[in-house]
Design a protein around this motif. Structure first.
Motif, PDB file in Angstrom:
ATOM      1  N   GLN A  70       0.371   4.062  -2.742  1.00  0.00           N
ATOM      2  CA  GLN A  70       0.000   5.428  -2.368  1.00  0.00           C
ATOM      3  C   GLN A  70       1.037   6.420  -2.900  1.00  0.00           C
ATOM      4  OE1 GLN A  70      -2.869   6.405  -1.299  1.00  0.00           O
ATOM      5  NE2 GLN A  70      -2.164   8.541  -1.386  1.00  0.00           N
ATOM      6  N   GLY A  71       2.308   6.010  -2.894  1.00  0.00           N
ATOM      7  CA  GLY A  71       3.358   6.882  -3.427  1.00  0.00           C
ATOM      8  C   GLY A  71       3.144   7.163  -4.917  1.00  0.00           C
TER       9      GLY A  71
ATOM     10  N   THR B 196       0.246   9.556  -5.249  1.00  0.00           N
ATOM     11  CA  THR B 196       0.656  10.898  -4.805  1.00  0.00           C
ATOM     12  C   THR B 196       1.548  11.568  -5.846  1.00  0.00           C
ATOM     13  OG1 THR B 196       0.549  10.135  -2.531  1.00  0.00           O
ATOM     14  CG2 THR B 196       1.787  12.154  -2.912  1.00  0.00           C
TER      15      THR B 196
ATOM     16  N   GLU C 170       0.813  -1.206   0.000  1.00  0.00           N
ATOM     17  CA  GLU C 170       0.000   0.000   0.000  1.00  0.00           C
ATOM     18  C   GLU C 170       0.856   1.269   0.000  1.00  0.00           C
ATOM     19  OE1 GLU C 170      -3.053   0.860  -0.599  1.00  0.00           O
ATOM     20  OE2 GLU C 170      -2.697   2.936  -0.029  1.00  0.00           O
ATOM     21  N   GLU C 171       1.996   1.233   0.691  1.00  0.00           N
ATOM     22  CA  GLU C 171       2.807   2.463   0.756  1.00  0.00           C
ATOM     23  C   GLU C 171       3.301   2.887  -0.619  1.00  0.00           C
ATOM     24  OE1 GLU C 171       5.996   2.626   3.552  1.00  0.00           O
ATOM     25  OE2 GLU C 171       4.657   2.233   5.231  1.00  0.00           O
ATOM     26  N   LEU C 172       3.770   1.898  -1.412  1.00  0.00           N
ATOM     27  CA  LEU C 172       4.249   2.249  -2.750  1.00  0.00           C
ATOM     28  C   LEU C 172       3.078   2.639  -3.652  1.00  0.00           C
ATOM     29  CD1 LEU C 172       6.395   2.657  -4.838  1.00  0.00           C
ATOM     30  CD2 LEU C 172       6.518   0.185  -5.190  1.00  0.00           C
TER      31      LEU C 172
END
Ligand SMILES: C[S@@+](CC[C@H](N)C(=O)[O-])C[C@H]1O[C@@H](n2cnc3c(N)ncnc32)[C@H](O)[C@@H]1O
Length: 268
Positions: A239-240, A243, A235-237
């Motif tokens: 979301q990156g 963004t 999820e972090e990537l």
């Protein structure tokens, strides 16, 4: 069956149908897309009182253009997704002569030789066995009736601005997940010729939207979400990536483009 969700949208989850409805509306309302539709649809020369059908009508804007741009008196949009059919009817309720129904491009139930124009607008690259939809168009068209085909050339889709831009694999992934046959547009003219059509026009259209295109944002977001759903990234990537697309758009650095091919053919 294809993994492309457009290929069997009537049986996709409501969440997927609504997501693709949102993406198709964003694309249909993009001024550059509207200009491309006008450029090719204004090349048909229909008789008075003409009947038109769009197969794979989605949110219905192209079906409406068959009346407002191509000059048909009546236009019917057939589409397997009832979510799309309901949305199309609501969006275009003010256009006289326009109707939408659930239906299949390969078995429309329409009478032989009953239609003056059949439009296939970004349908065929999502269709397993596209020659069956072309044969159905041929069956329902009157002699000398028009067939219009408009599709993107998926290998041309890009949002990259450098060799090592991570948007390369994001967009490639979107195409892999959302297009049944990425090479079809390069074979379409040949398929039409062998299916009893003559080609009147075949033109390229470069779609270069504004740098804050809502449609291109759906391309990046869906590419990231597919990689996330398949467990390739977390999820972090994801979301990156989302963004980063918004950062480029807010600062005017976003670039996206797609080559489309439009064909005007007539039943031989
Ligand atoms: C990419 S969308 C394009 C929608 C619309 N033509 C537009 O450009 O706004 C493709 C549409 O074709 C529909 N479709 C896919 N297979 C179909 C089939 N066999 N018969 C009719 N429609 C189909 C999908 O449900 C989807 O709404």
């Amino acid at each position: 069956m294809s993994n492309d969700p457009y290929a069997d949208l009537g049986n996709a989850s409501d969440e997927m149908q609504l997501r693709l409805l949102e993406a198709m509306i964003a694309r249909a309302e993009d001024p550059k897309q509207i200009a491309m539709r006008h450029a090719y649809l204004s090349k048909v020369n229909l008789p008075a009182g003409a009947k038109a059908v769009e197969l794979g009508s989605g949110p219905g804007d192209v079906t409406r253009d068959l009346i407002q741009v191509a000059g048909a008196a009546e236009a019917l949009g057939l589409e397997p997704s009832s979510v799309m059919v309901r949305a199309a009817a609501a969006r275009h309720s003010d256009t006289l002569g326009l109707s939408f129904a659930v239906g299949d491009a390969k078995a429309t139930g329409l009478a032989d030789h009953s239609v003056d124009l059949v439009a296939l607008h970004t349908l065929l690259i999502h269709c397993p066995d596209p020659e069956e939809a072309i044969a159905e168009a041929h069956r329902i068209l009157k002699p000398s009736g028009y067939l219009t085909v408009f599709d993107e050339d998926p290998p041309s889709v890009t949002a990259a601005i450098a060799d090592n831009d991570p948007f390369h694999p994001v967009v490639d992934n979107l195409i892999r997940a959302y297009v049944h046959d990425r090479w079809l547009v390069r074979r379409t003219a040949g398929l039409l010729l062998q299916s009893g059509f003559d080609i009147l026009h075949r033109d390229g259209h470069l779609y270069l939207p504004a740098p804050d295109s809502p449609y291109f944002l759906t391309i990046i977001d869906r590419g990231a979400d597919t990689l996330l759903a398949e467990g390739v990234i977390g999820e972090e990537l994801a979301q990156g990536i989302r963004t980063e697309a918004r950062r480029r758009m807010e600062t005017g650095h976003f670039f996206g483009s797609i080559a489309f091919v439009g064909i005007i053919a007539r039943k031989r």
